[in-house]
Motif scaffolding. Structure first.
Motif, PDB file in Angstrom:
ATOM      1  N   GLY A 196     -22.770  78.075  54.208  1.00  0.00           N
ATOM      2  CA  GLY A 196     -22.735  76.634  54.407  1.00  0.00           C
ATOM      3  C   GLY A 196     -21.352  76.101  54.737  1.00  0.00           C
ATOM      4  N   PRO A 197     -21.203  74.767  54.704  1.00  0.00           N
ATOM      5  CA  PRO A 197     -19.921  74.123  55.037  1.00  0.00           C
ATOM      6  C   PRO A 197     -18.792  74.589  54.123  1.00  0.00           C
ATOM      7  CG  PRO A 197     -21.702  72.514  55.029  1.00  0.00           C
ATOM      8  CD  PRO A 197     -22.273  73.773  54.465  1.00  0.00           C
ATOM      9  N   LYS A 198     -17.610  74.698  54.700  1.00  0.00           N
ATOM     10  CA  LYS A 198     -16.484  75.305  53.990  1.00  0.00           C
ATOM     11  C   LYS A 198     -15.949  74.453  52.852  1.00  0.00           C
ATOM     12  CE  LYS A 198     -12.250  77.908  54.910  1.00  0.00           C
ATOM     13  NZ  LYS A 198     -11.296  78.384  55.937  1.00  0.00           N
ATOM     14  N   ARG A 199     -16.306  73.188  52.794  1.00  0.00           N
ATOM     15  CA  ARG A 199     -15.728  72.325  51.758  1.00  0.00           C
ATOM     16  C   ARG A 199     -16.287  72.619  50.363  1.00  0.00           C
ATOM     17  NH1 ARG A 199     -19.565  69.009  54.293  1.00  0.00           N
ATOM     18  NH2 ARG A 199     -20.985  67.891  52.863  1.00  0.00           N
ATOM     19  N   PHE A 200     -17.344  73.403  50.269  1.00  0.00           N
ATOM     20  CA  PHE A 200     -17.956  73.671  48.972  1.00  0.00           C
ATOM     21  C   PHE A 200     -17.329  74.889  48.281  1.00  0.00           C
ATOM     22  CE2 PHE A 200     -21.318  71.388  51.299  1.00  0.00           C
ATOM     23  CZ  PHE A 200     -21.469  70.309  50.428  1.00  0.00           C
ATOM     24  N   VAL A 201     -17.098  74.759  46.991  1.00  0.00           N
ATOM     25  CA  VAL A 201     -16.444  75.818  46.210  1.00  0.00           C
ATOM     26  C   VAL A 201     -17.186  77.152  46.301  1.00  0.00           C
ATOM     27  CG1 VAL A 201     -15.779  76.541  43.880  1.00  0.00           C
ATOM     28  CG2 VAL A 201     -15.329  74.199  44.638  1.00  0.00           C
ATOM     29  N   PRO A 202     -18.516  77.207  46.122  1.00  0.00           N
ATOM     30  CA  PRO A 202     -19.191  78.507  46.234  1.00  0.00           C
ATOM     31  C   PRO A 202     -19.000  79.160  47.597  1.00  0.00           C
ATOM     32  CG  PRO A 202     -20.627  76.922  45.154  1.00  0.00           C
ATOM     33  CD  PRO A 202     -19.455  76.150  45.689  1.00  0.00           C
ATOM     34  N   VAL A 203     -18.925  78.350  48.654  1.00  0.00           N
ATOM     35  CA  VAL A 203     -18.699  78.886  49.998  1.00  0.00           C
ATOM     36  C   VAL A 203     -17.304  79.503  50.086  1.00  0.00           C
ATOM     37  CG1 VAL A 203     -18.397  78.256  52.427  1.00  0.00           C
ATOM     38  CG2 VAL A 203     -20.311  77.318  51.116  1.00  0.00           C
ATOM     39  N   GLN A 204     -16.311  78.793  49.596  1.00  0.00           N
ATOM     40  CA  GLN A 204     -14.941  79.306  49.643  1.00  0.00           C
ATOM     41  C   GLN A 204     -14.811  80.611  48.866  1.00  0.00           C
ATOM     42  OE1 GLN A 204     -12.498  76.068  48.254  1.00  0.00           O
ATOM     43  NE2 GLN A 204     -13.106  74.699  49.935  1.00  0.00           N
ATOM     44  N   ARG A 205     -15.478  80.684  47.736  1.00  0.00           N
ATOM     45  CA  ARG A 205     -15.399  81.903  46.928  1.00  0.00           C
ATOM     46  C   ARG A 205     -16.117  83.070  47.599  1.00  0.00           C
ATOM     47  NH1 ARG A 205     -16.363  79.617  40.741  1.00  0.00           N
ATOM     48  NH2 ARG A 205     -14.245  78.812  40.456  1.00  0.00           N
ATOM     49  N   VAL A 230     -26.057  91.123  58.589  1.00  0.00           N
ATOM     50  CA  VAL A 230     -25.685  89.745  58.268  1.00  0.00           C
ATOM     51  C   VAL A 230     -25.932  89.501  56.785  1.00  0.00           C
ATOM     52  CG1 VAL A 230     -26.100  87.308  58.726  1.00  0.00           C
ATOM     53  CG2 VAL A 230     -26.289  88.963  60.589  1.00  0.00           C
ATOM     54  N   VAL A 231     -24.894  89.054  56.096  1.00  0.00           N
ATOM     55  CA  VAL A 231     -25.010  88.634  54.700  1.00  0.00           C
ATOM     56  C   VAL A 231     -25.152  87.117  54.707  1.00  0.00           C
ATOM     57  CG1 VAL A 231     -23.907  88.560  52.439  1.00  0.00           C
ATOM     58  CG2 VAL A 231     -23.570  90.545  53.931  1.00  0.00           C
ATOM     59  N   CYS A 232     -26.177  86.603  54.020  1.00  0.00           N
ATOM     60  CA  CYS A 232     -26.442  85.164  54.018  1.00  0.00           C
ATOM     61  C   CYS A 232     -26.201  84.581  52.633  1.00  0.00           C
ATOM     62  CB  CYS A 232     -27.880  84.893  54.455  1.00  0.00           C
ATOM     63  SG  CYS A 232     -28.237  85.454  56.139  1.00  0.00           S
ATOM     64  N   ALA A 233     -25.794  83.312  52.599  1.00  0.00           N
ATOM     65  CA  ALA A 233     -25.446  82.661  51.335  1.00  0.00           C
ATOM     66  C   ALA A 233     -26.652  82.095  50.608  1.00  0.00           C
ATOM     67  CB  ALA A 233     -24.421  81.567  51.582  1.00  0.00           C
ATOM     68  N   SER A 234     -27.839  82.232  51.176  1.00  0.00           N
ATOM     69  CA  SER A 234     -29.070  81.854  50.478  1.00  0.00           C
ATOM     70  C   SER A 234     -30.220  82.634  51.085  1.00  0.00           C
ATOM     71  CB  SER A 234     -29.340  80.345  50.585  1.00  0.00           C
ATOM     72  OG  SER A 234     -29.846  80.017  51.868  1.00  0.00           O
ATOM     73  N   LEU A 254     -25.814  75.351  57.970  1.00  0.00           N
ATOM     74  CA  LEU A 254     -26.466  74.603  56.899  1.00  0.00           C
ATOM     75  C   LEU A 254     -27.270  75.558  56.021  1.00  0.00           C
ATOM     76  CD1 LEU A 254     -27.790  71.538  58.926  1.00  0.00           C
ATOM     77  CD2 LEU A 254     -25.680  71.687  57.582  1.00  0.00           C
ATOM     78  N   TYR A 255     -27.486  75.152  54.759  1.00  0.00           N
ATOM     79  CA  TYR A 255     -28.249  75.988  53.828  1.00  0.00           C
ATOM     80  C   TYR A 255     -29.749  75.801  54.047  1.00  0.00           C
ATOM     81  CZ  TYR A 255     -24.309  77.477  50.943  1.00  0.00           C
ATOM     82  OH  TYR A 255     -23.160  78.075  50.483  1.00  0.00           O
ATOM     83  N   THR A 256     -30.195  76.072  55.250  1.00  0.00           N
ATOM     84  CA  THR A 256     -31.610  75.938  55.591  1.00  0.00           C
ATOM     85  C   THR A 256     -32.033  77.138  56.419  1.00  0.00           C
ATOM     86  OG1 THR A 256     -31.107  74.759  57.647  1.00  0.00           O
ATOM     87  CG2 THR A 256     -31.441  73.412  55.656  1.00  0.00           C
ATOM     88  N   LEU A 257     -33.333  77.261  56.632  1.00  0.00           N
ATOM     89  CA  LEU A 257     -33.823  78.338  57.496  1.00  0.00           C
ATOM     90  C   LEU A 257     -33.241  78.183  58.900  1.00  0.00           C
ATOM     91  CD1 LEU A 257     -37.404  79.726  57.481  1.00  0.00           C
ATOM     92  CD2 LEU A 257     -36.286  79.240  59.662  1.00  0.00           C
ATOM     93  N   GLU A 258     -33.240  76.955  59.404  1.00  0.00           N
ATOM     94  CA  GLU A 258     -32.693  76.719  60.742  1.00  0.00           C
ATOM     95  C   GLU A 258     -31.195  76.997  60.792  1.00  0.00           C
ATOM     96  OE1 GLU A 258     -36.446  74.723  60.121  1.00  0.00           O
ATOM     97  OE2 GLU A 258     -34.559  74.579  59.020  1.00  0.00           O
ATOM     98  N   GLY A 259     -30.491  76.647  59.695  1.00  0.00           N
ATOM     99  CA  GLY A 259     -29.064  76.930  59.633  1.00  0.00           C
ATOM    100  C   GLY A 259     -28.780  78.419  59.644  1.00  0.00           C
ATOM    101  N   GLY A 260     -29.576  79.180  58.906  1.00  0.00           N
ATOM    102  CA  GLY A 260     -29.422  80.632  58.903  1.00  0.00           C
ATOM    103  C   GLY A 260     -29.713  81.237  60.257  1.00  0.00           C
ATOM    104  N   GLY A 278     -23.900  69.780  42.499  1.00  0.00           N
ATOM    105  CA  GLY A 278     -23.639  68.377  42.798  1.00  0.00           C
ATOM    106  C   GLY A 278     -22.304  68.169  43.496  1.00  0.00           C
ATOM    107  N   LEU A 279     -21.809  66.941  43.425  1.00  0.00           N
ATOM    108  CA  LEU A 279     -20.547  66.612  44.089  1.00  0.00           C
ATOM    109  C   LEU A 279     -19.367  67.348  43.470  1.00  0.00           C
ATOM    110  CD1 LEU A 279     -21.097  62.781  44.588  1.00  0.00           C
ATOM    111  CD2 LEU A 279     -21.034  64.546  46.359  1.00  0.00           C
ATOM    112  N   HIS A 280     -19.544  67.871  42.262  1.00  0.00           N
ATOM    113  CA  HIS A 280     -18.462  68.655  41.646  1.00  0.00           C
ATOM    114  C   HIS A 280     -18.154  69.911  42.443  1.00  0.00           C
ATOM    115  CE1 HIS A 280     -22.191  70.423  40.021  1.00  0.00           C
ATOM    116  NE2 HIS A 280     -21.515  71.541  39.917  1.00  0.00           N
ATOM    117  N   ALA A 281     -19.117  70.352  43.273  1.00  0.00           N
ATOM    118  CA  ALA A 281     -18.919  71.551  44.089  1.00  0.00           C
ATOM    119  C   ALA A 281     -18.251  71.249  45.425  1.00  0.00           C
ATOM    120  CB  ALA A 281     -20.266  72.243  44.345  1.00  0.00           C
ATOM    121  N   ASP A 282     -18.106  69.967  45.740  1.00  0.00           N
ATOM    122  CA  ASP A 282     -17.544  69.523  47.021  1.00  0.00           C
ATOM    123  C   ASP A 282     -16.057  69.211  46.817  1.00  0.00           C
ATOM    124  OD1 ASP A 282     -16.802  68.229  49.361  1.00  0.00           O
ATOM    125  OD2 ASP A 282     -18.685  67.126  49.535  1.00  0.00           O
ATOM    126  N   THR A 283     -15.195  69.993  47.437  1.00  0.00           N
ATOM    127  CA  THR A 283     -13.753  69.831  47.237  1.00  0.00           C
ATOM    128  C   THR A 283     -13.225  68.528  47.825  1.00  0.00           C
ATOM    129  OG1 THR A 283     -13.301  71.100  49.259  1.00  0.00           O
ATOM    130  CG2 THR A 283     -13.345  72.319  47.170  1.00  0.00           C
TER     131      THR A 283
END
Length: 375
Positions: free
Chosen positions: A218-227, A277-281, A256-262, A153-158
């Motif tokens: 995905g977008p850099k503002r998310f905590v899992p992405v930064q980690r 290529v290592v993908c986040a999903s 984006l965290y989608t097939l098209e984004g990948g 949720g929004l808790h993951a958005d810095t």
């Protein structure tokens, strides 16, 4: 996740009362006998035992009674009213969209764990153009939920305002946050070890001879992405000696965290001569495979691809996807256990519980091009 009418219930006949109103009643004799036989066979007990359980008679061991009730559920029969467990309360589960199969998988684990503890899960899903997290929260609170579990949720958005969670706590509603961490929020967090996940993926690819490894996420503002970026950069430095600036500018691609984004991210990385290529999903990984094929490249002969999640059915893609398995069962059960402790007045420490992921090697990774002597 509130239960819908089960298929396969006892058949019923309908007859007309005077005045034209319909009356429904269970079919007797043969149908009931058949039902008893089915349940007895499923539970591994006698029909007489099934009859005693269904009629609430004493003299049946608790484990046997539970086996009969489980058989009812498996076969799709509705439990008699006297045997239905009263709900201990509603628990809200707020997730992002359900197109990514990892979210339904996590929702299923959480829902089953809540049901086993006597609670009724209520699934609230965010969709593009639909209700926001705040609106879903308000709806659940208005319905008197005993607690809420938030997934990604929004808790993951810095960049998001965390005051909403403090307001929820002030209302006395317990909650647990999954996938994402904020030191500003006093609550239990449940997370996979994203940094360790990248170490597993990069180490595997380096062992296959790859030196140009890209990261699509995905977008850099998310905590899992930064980690993930932190773990990726550190491991690439340790194992290949690359400077961090080069890694972040040339080998990390946001999308984006989608097939098209990948697909878009992988296309950019392949154009920068990445052989892996290592993908986040897993959804992004499927897009990366499509990107390689659009370049007339084969996976894994020309480009290796690693996913993240180990979503249901991902082992049956073409090729079967090498991926980082997210510990969904452990995370889901921990989220429920932690929330119920909050509800029960014995809260767990308001800190982060981190779960270790696992590398699952399948057919989408192989030796780097020009290094075919490796196994």
């Amino acid at each position: 996740m509130t239960q819908q009418p089960a298929a396969g219930r006892t058949p019923a006949r309908t007859r007309r009362r005077a005045g034209g109103q319909a009356e429904t009643r269970p079919v007797q004799s043969g149908a009931v006998t058949t039902r008893l036989a089915d349940i007895a066979a499923q539970a591994g007990v006698s029909e007489a035992t099934v009859s005693r359980v269904l009629n609430g008679k004493p003299g049946v061991a608790a484990t046997t009674r539970q086996s009969v009730l489980a058989a009812l559920d498996v076969l799709g029969y509705e439990r008699p009213v006297r045997l239905r467990q009263r709900s201990a309360g509603l628990v809200g589960l707020i997730t992002p969209e359900l197109e990514n199969p990892i979210f339904p998988a996590l929702a299923q684990v959480i829902g089953q764990a809540l049901t086993r503890q006597g609670y009724t899960p209520v699934l609230a899903t965010q969709t593009p153009g639909g209700s926001t997290e705040d609106e879903l929260t308000e709806m659940l609170v208005d319905r008197g939920v005993a607690g809420i579990i938030y997934v990604s949720g929004l808790h993951a958005d810095t960049t998001a305002d965390t005051q909403r969670y403090e307001q929820l706590r002030a209302q006395g509603v317990p909650f647990v946050l999954v996938d994402g961490f904020s030191p500003k929020v006093q609550a239990p967090f449940i997370s996979p070890d994203d940094r360790a996940a990248m170490t597993l993926a990069v180490t595997h690819l380096v062992s296959l001879g790859h030196t140009r490894i890209g990261l699509a996420l995905g977008p850099k503002r998310f905590v899992p992405v930064q980690r993930k970026i932190e773990g990726f950069v550190r491991t690439m430095q340790d194992q290949l000696g690359l400077p961090s600036e080069t890694i972040e500018t040339e080998l990390v691609q946001h999308s984006l965290y989608t097939l098209e984004g990948g697909q878009a991210a992988a296309t950019a990385l392949i154009d920068r001569d990445c052989t892996a290529v290592v993908c986040a999903s897993d959804m992004m990984a499927l897009g990366a495979i499509r990107a390689a094929r659009q370049r007339s490249l084969e996976v894994p002969r020309d480009v290796s691809v690693v996913g993240f999640d180990d979503s249901p059915l991902i082992a049956f893609t073409d090729p079967p996807l090498t991926t980082i398995r997210k510990p969904v069962p452990a995370m889901g059960q921990a989220a429920v256990r932690t929330l119920l402790e909050e509800i029960g007045g014995t809260p767990a420490p308001h800190s982060e519980f981190v779960f270790m992921p696992e590398l699952v090697v399948r057919g989408s990774t192989a030796s780097a091009p020009g290094d075919r002597s490796r196994p």
